[in-house]
Design a protein around this motif. Structure first.
Motif, mmCIF file in Angstrom:
data_model
loop_
_atom_site.group_PDB
_atom_site.id
_atom_site.type_symbol
_atom_site.label_atom_id
_atom_site.label_comp_id
_atom_site.label_asym_id
_atom_site.label_seq_id
_atom_site.Cartn_x
_atom_site.Cartn_y
_atom_site.Cartn_z
ATOM 1 N N GLU A 82 0.829 -1.210 0.000
ATOM 2 C CA GLU A 82 0.000 0.000 0.000
ATOM 3 C C GLU A 82 0.862 1.258 0.000
ATOM 4 O O GLU A 82 0.563 2.223 -0.702
ATOM 5 C CB GLU A 82 -0.936 -0.004 1.218
ATOM 6 N N THR A 83 1.930 1.245 0.775
ATOM 7 C CA THR A 83 2.834 2.397 0.831
ATOM 8 C C THR A 83 3.517 2.596 -0.514
ATOM 9 O O THR A 83 3.620 3.728 -1.010
ATOM 10 C CB THR A 83 3.869 2.206 1.957
ATOM 11 N N MET A 84 3.962 1.493 -1.133
ATOM 12 C CA MET A 84 4.584 1.589 -2.454
ATOM 13 C C MET A 84 3.599 2.159 -3.471
ATOM 14 O O MET A 84 3.959 3.019 -4.280
ATOM 15 C CB MET A 84 5.073 0.208 -2.905
ATOM 16 N N LEU A 92 1.938 9.176 -6.369
ATOM 17 C CA LEU A 92 2.454 10.543 -6.292
ATOM 18 C C LEU A 92 3.444 10.828 -7.421
ATOM 19 O O LEU A 92 3.477 11.936 -7.959
ATOM 20 C CB LEU A 92 3.111 10.790 -4.934
ATOM 21 N N VAL A 93 4.237 9.827 -7.789
ATOM 22 C CA VAL A 93 5.184 9.990 -8.900
ATOM 23 C C VAL A 93 4.420 10.179 -10.201
ATOM 24 O O VAL A 93 4.705 11.097 -10.985
ATOM 25 C CB VAL A 93 6.150 8.783 -8.997
ATOM 26 N N GLN A 113 11.845 7.770 0.292
ATOM 27 C CA GLN A 113 10.798 7.767 1.320
ATOM 28 C C GLN A 113 10.418 6.346 1.716
ATOM 29 O O GLN A 113 10.228 6.059 2.902
ATOM 30 C CB GLN A 113 9.558 8.523 0.834
ATOM 31 N N LEU A 114 10.325 5.461 0.738
ATOM 32 C CA LEU A 114 10.010 4.073 1.031
ATOM 33 C C LEU A 114 11.094 3.458 1.917
ATOM 34 O O LEU A 114 10.799 2.812 2.919
ATOM 35 C CB LEU A 114 9.859 3.262 -0.261
ATOM 36 N N GLY A 115 12.358 3.671 1.560
ATOM 37 C CA GLY A 115 13.461 3.128 2.345
ATOM 38 C C GLY A 115 13.472 3.659 3.767
ATOM 39 O O GLY A 115 13.621 2.904 4.728
ATOM 40 N N LEU A 116 13.315 4.965 3.918
ATOM 41 C CA LEU A 116 13.302 5.566 5.254
ATOM 42 C C LEU A 116 12.140 5.037 6.091
ATOM 43 O O LEU A 116 12.293 4.763 7.287
ATOM 44 C CB LEU A 116 13.222 7.093 5.147
ATOM 45 N N TRP A 117 10.982 4.901 5.480
ATOM 46 C CA TRP A 117 9.805 4.380 6.180
ATOM 47 C C TRP A 117 10.051 2.953 6.654
ATOM 48 O O TRP A 117 9.770 2.617 7.808
ATOM 49 C CB TRP A 117 8.578 4.456 5.267
ATOM 50 N N MET A 118 10.591 2.122 5.772
ATOM 51 C CA MET A 118 10.840 0.725 6.142
ATOM 52 C C MET A 118 11.866 0.626 7.272
ATOM 53 O O MET A 118 11.685 -0.162 8.207
ATOM 54 C CB MET A 118 11.287 -0.073 4.921
#
Length: 153
Positions: free
Chosen positions: A80-82, A88-89, A102-107
């Motif tokens: 869902e986050t991806m 947004l992209v 952002q995905l990496g930081l969130w994970m």
């Protein structure tokens, strides 16, 4: 006859949708941090060694999959986050690189929080006495602080 081609944003949209390529976000104990020494006890090891022993277990240490465990339990949330970030992209609100960061930081944040909550199984009584804590994997904080991410094309 004259043909005029007016691009109302189609090329930019196509680039955002089809220009993703095959990027990857690596999350965990990466090479730079993994090679650092984990100086504790009589047998100093690398942080990668300590992470491996805890993730998969040894003869004396039960497996506490702090990376695989979190990912297995949160597959739907990761997807869902991806999807939200890719949306947004496509909408042109952020760049591909920003979405991947952002995905990496969130994970990384989620895995660290999972570790702080206590990855099962709990520490043995002897370990609790030695470390003064019943929460596995956070004795010194070195392992948890070594979790990072990297965007790879």
């Amino acid at each position: 006859m004259r043909i005029i081609d007016r691009d109302h944003g189609y090329k930019a949209l196509a680039g955002r949708v089809f220009g993703f390529g095959n990027p990857k976000v690596a999350v965990g104990i990466l090479a730079a941090d993994g090679e650092k020494r984990y100086e504790k006890g009589e047998n100093p090891a690398t942080i990668a060694d300590v992470a491996f022993w805890n993730e998969f277990g040894t003869e004396n240490i039960p497996a506490r999959p702090f990376i695989r465990g979190w990912m297995d339990q949160h597959t739907k949330e990761i997807q869902e986050t991806m999807f939200k970030l890719m949306k947004l992209v496509v909408q042109g609100k952020i760049q591909k690189e920003q979405a991947l960061e952002q995905l990496g930081l969130w994970m990384v944040g989620q895995i660290k929080a999972y570790m702080a909550e206590g990855v099962p199984p709990p520490n043995a009584e002897s370990t609790i006495k030695a470390k003064g804590s019943s929460t596995p994997l956070i004795d010194t904080g070195v392992l948890r602080s070594s979790i990072s991410h990297e965007v790879r094309e």
